[in-house]
Design an enzyme around this catalytic site. Sequence first.
Site, PDB file in Angstrom:
ATOM      1  CG  ASP A 183      43.575  43.472  47.876  1.00 43.91           C
ATOM      2  OD1 ASP A 183      42.902  43.508  48.917  1.00 43.91           O
ATOM      3  OD2 ASP A 183      43.115  43.082  46.788  1.00 43.91           O
ATOM      4  CG  HIS A 260      39.690  44.588  47.692  1.00 50.03           C
ATOM      5  ND1 HIS A 260      40.048  43.379  48.223  1.00 50.03           N
ATOM      6  CD2 HIS A 260      38.584  44.349  46.939  1.00 50.03           C
ATOM      7  CE1 HIS A 260      39.199  42.435  47.812  1.00 50.03           C
ATOM      8  NE2 HIS A 260      38.290  43.006  47.032  1.00 50.03           N
ATOM      9  CD  GLU A 316      35.432  40.796  45.760  1.00 47.00           C
ATOM     10  OE1 GLU A 316      34.888  39.700  45.655  1.00 47.00           O
ATOM     11  OE2 GLU A 316      36.618  40.935  46.100  1.00 47.00           O
ATOM     12  CE1 TYR A 407      39.185  36.440  37.937  1.00 47.27           C
ATOM     13  CE2 TYR A 407      38.606  36.033  40.224  1.00 47.27           C
ATOM     14  CZ  TYR A 407      38.734  36.901  39.151  1.00 47.27           C
ATOM     15  OH  TYR A 407      38.405  38.229  39.297  1.00 47.27           O
ATOM     16  CG  ASP A 409      42.406  32.263  42.396  1.00 46.83           C
ATOM     17  OD1 ASP A 409      41.944  32.352  41.240  1.00 46.83           O
ATOM     18  OD2 ASP A 409      41.872  32.796  43.383  1.00 46.83           O
ATOM     19  CD  GLU A 459      43.020  35.852  47.762  1.00 48.29           C
ATOM     20  OE1 GLU A 459      43.522  35.330  46.735  1.00 48.29           O
ATOM     21  OE2 GLU A 459      42.051  36.640  47.711  1.00 48.29           O
TER      22      GLU A 459
HETATM   23  C1  ACM Z   1      37.801  40.165  41.950  1.00 48.85           C
HETATM   24  O1  ACM Z   1      38.016  38.955  41.810  1.00 48.85           O
HETATM   25  N1  ACM Z   1      37.352  40.628  43.106  1.00 48.85           N
HETATM   26  C2  ACM Z   1      38.031  41.115  40.879  1.00 48.85           C
END
Ligand code: ACM
Length: 677
Positions: A183, A260, A316, A407, A409, A459
């Site tokens: 990434d 990315h 993305e 998710y 995070d 992140e």
């Molecule tokens: C992602 O969360 N962009 C797969």
Amino acid sequence: MKQFIIALFITTAIITRGENIGLPEDIIPTPALIEFSAGNFTLSENNNTFHIAGSNDGQLGSYIASLPIALTATDTEADINISINGNADDDESYTLSITPSGIYITANSETGAFYAIQSLLQMTRGGATNQIKCCTITDCPRFAYRGLHFDVSRHFRSKEFLMKQIDAMALLKLNTMHLHLTDAAGWRLQIDSYPRLTEFAAWRPWQKWTDWWDSDRTYCEQNDPRAYGGFYSKEDIREIIAYATARHINVVPEIEMPGHSEEVLAAYPQLSCNGKPYGSGDLCIGNEATFTFLENVLTEVIELFPSQYIHIGGDEATKDSWKTCQLCQKRMADEGLVNVDELQSYLIHRIEQFVESKGRTIIGFDEIMQGGLAPGAVVMSWRGIEPGLDAMRQGNYAIMNPNACYYLDYTQDAPFKEPVSIGGYTPLEKTYSFEPLPDSIPAETAQYMLGVQGNLWAEYITDDSHAEYMYYPRAFAIAETGWTQPEKKNYTDFRRRSLVLLDQLRTMGYNTFDLANEYGDRKESQQPLDHAGRGCHVIYNLPYSRQYPAAGDSALTDGIRGGWTYGDNRWQGTMRDMDVTIDLGSQRPINYIGATFLQSVGAWVYMPRRVDFYISDDGENFTPAGTAWCDVPDTSAEIRYKVYSTLCHTVARYVRLRATKYPKAGSWLFTDEIVIN
Ligand code: ACM
């Protein structure tokens, strides 16, 4: 060394804490069937034996011998007797029978026997007990794919960290470790044919991702004194895979494309549309060199990783540079592609064919459906479950990891007591209550559901201990949804079992969330608020965003207050100023007008600069009734809530509220209710 210390600790614990009895009803994920019987089996403190009959390649024996419950192999009837009646690795079922005189495991594969051992290990509570309740467990999983994702790009993690998590995953019967190896924040895998990926693109001059992101987002040479990062050598990967394989976990590598990819383009700028580094993060699809690069990289990846699945990211891409790039435009004309979505799909199709020619299968995030889905691709559905269900309707397999629930995070408790995170609010109960297969999905579509996965994007997660804190206990919930049939799930009981298993993990040296002291959702959101404006008509002088309508036109007077996150459908959002008039229906006494706003800087949500209040008798001529000002710093990374209010002591029919938003273009303003009393 660390394992030796843990083993010593656990053996000591058996001796000193033997009064507890390990119970099958504590196991996570809950087994398909538990039949209780009389008595307990007692593990000896220092000499338990096991015997394996039937096909096995020796790995299971070495694994069992390495466990901290003092087990040695024997050729005769043992304390733990394992019978493997086949070699079908994808048959994960097992029977575990615990009697006062011995333990009996039968399975059709080593995998099934391995899972029986995991149930047993949970019952010993990580060594806190040597007494196990007698019972027979008959068990098998709901889904074939049960995964956890590790973002080792944003913050590199050591192989020892990954191996430690593999042990926890095995205990939960999770069977897939997804490594997000590449990434913008750093490339993490040795690729012999492209050495600059690890000499340069794996290192950055900032440690914290947020510092790097807020600076110039550059990379540096490995020998730069500021260099922070790292990568896995091929030998490291072989070690991780061997460790995972012995624990029946498949390691899926992810190589991101076509977006990315800033770090690739910094190391090999000729693969970007303008031939320069530090511009776009999207690979140039018009340039054949991009395909040469990707195929060479994937060839090395496929040689290294035995996984059937190779993840190619796909999420993305901005697609901006493709619109003006001559090579991309020529590719589109030559191939008859009508837009940049189809251009992306062209790349995904070509890569899918390449990976398939090597006998493997691609997984991609759900954006790979844009412009047409490649026939053999597995879709990882992160923007809700609809993309995954769509893929399944087309006959493609899907893995569900909807960001709202899976998710990891996202903050798991009240933001004021949690480490700063990317935002959101996903407590254990929300993760647990997610059901990947709605009742409306017919069986012929449901068969394409491969399974579930939790993602931990890193992140904001610099430390290993913070990562563990975010995984556990929410990984328990994902494991149970992946393994246990939905009718057997029950949150109250799951929470009780989670407390037991969290104790066990902490004993084993993991840092976990403190579920026993969970604060819970924002108090204001837990019951509707009655007030004089409740149910009154709202006139929108400026519209709210269709993206965040909450309950629509009635949201600001429905008495429903928002929870910890603006994304919970209870906060109404706008990218403009907010300007609304509330019609109380008749002249009414008004003493107080107020509204709570939320700030989450990481998500570009800011407090209004000021809120002006007005009142009116006719809805046309308004008199000022006060102004409330912002006093929350716009630099504060924590999520903040602030009530803007005025006291007025008057009588009127109309109340108008005008919130002036933060001046940054693209920023948001959110409120949940206008309270009038
Ligand atoms: C992602 O969360 N962009 C797969």
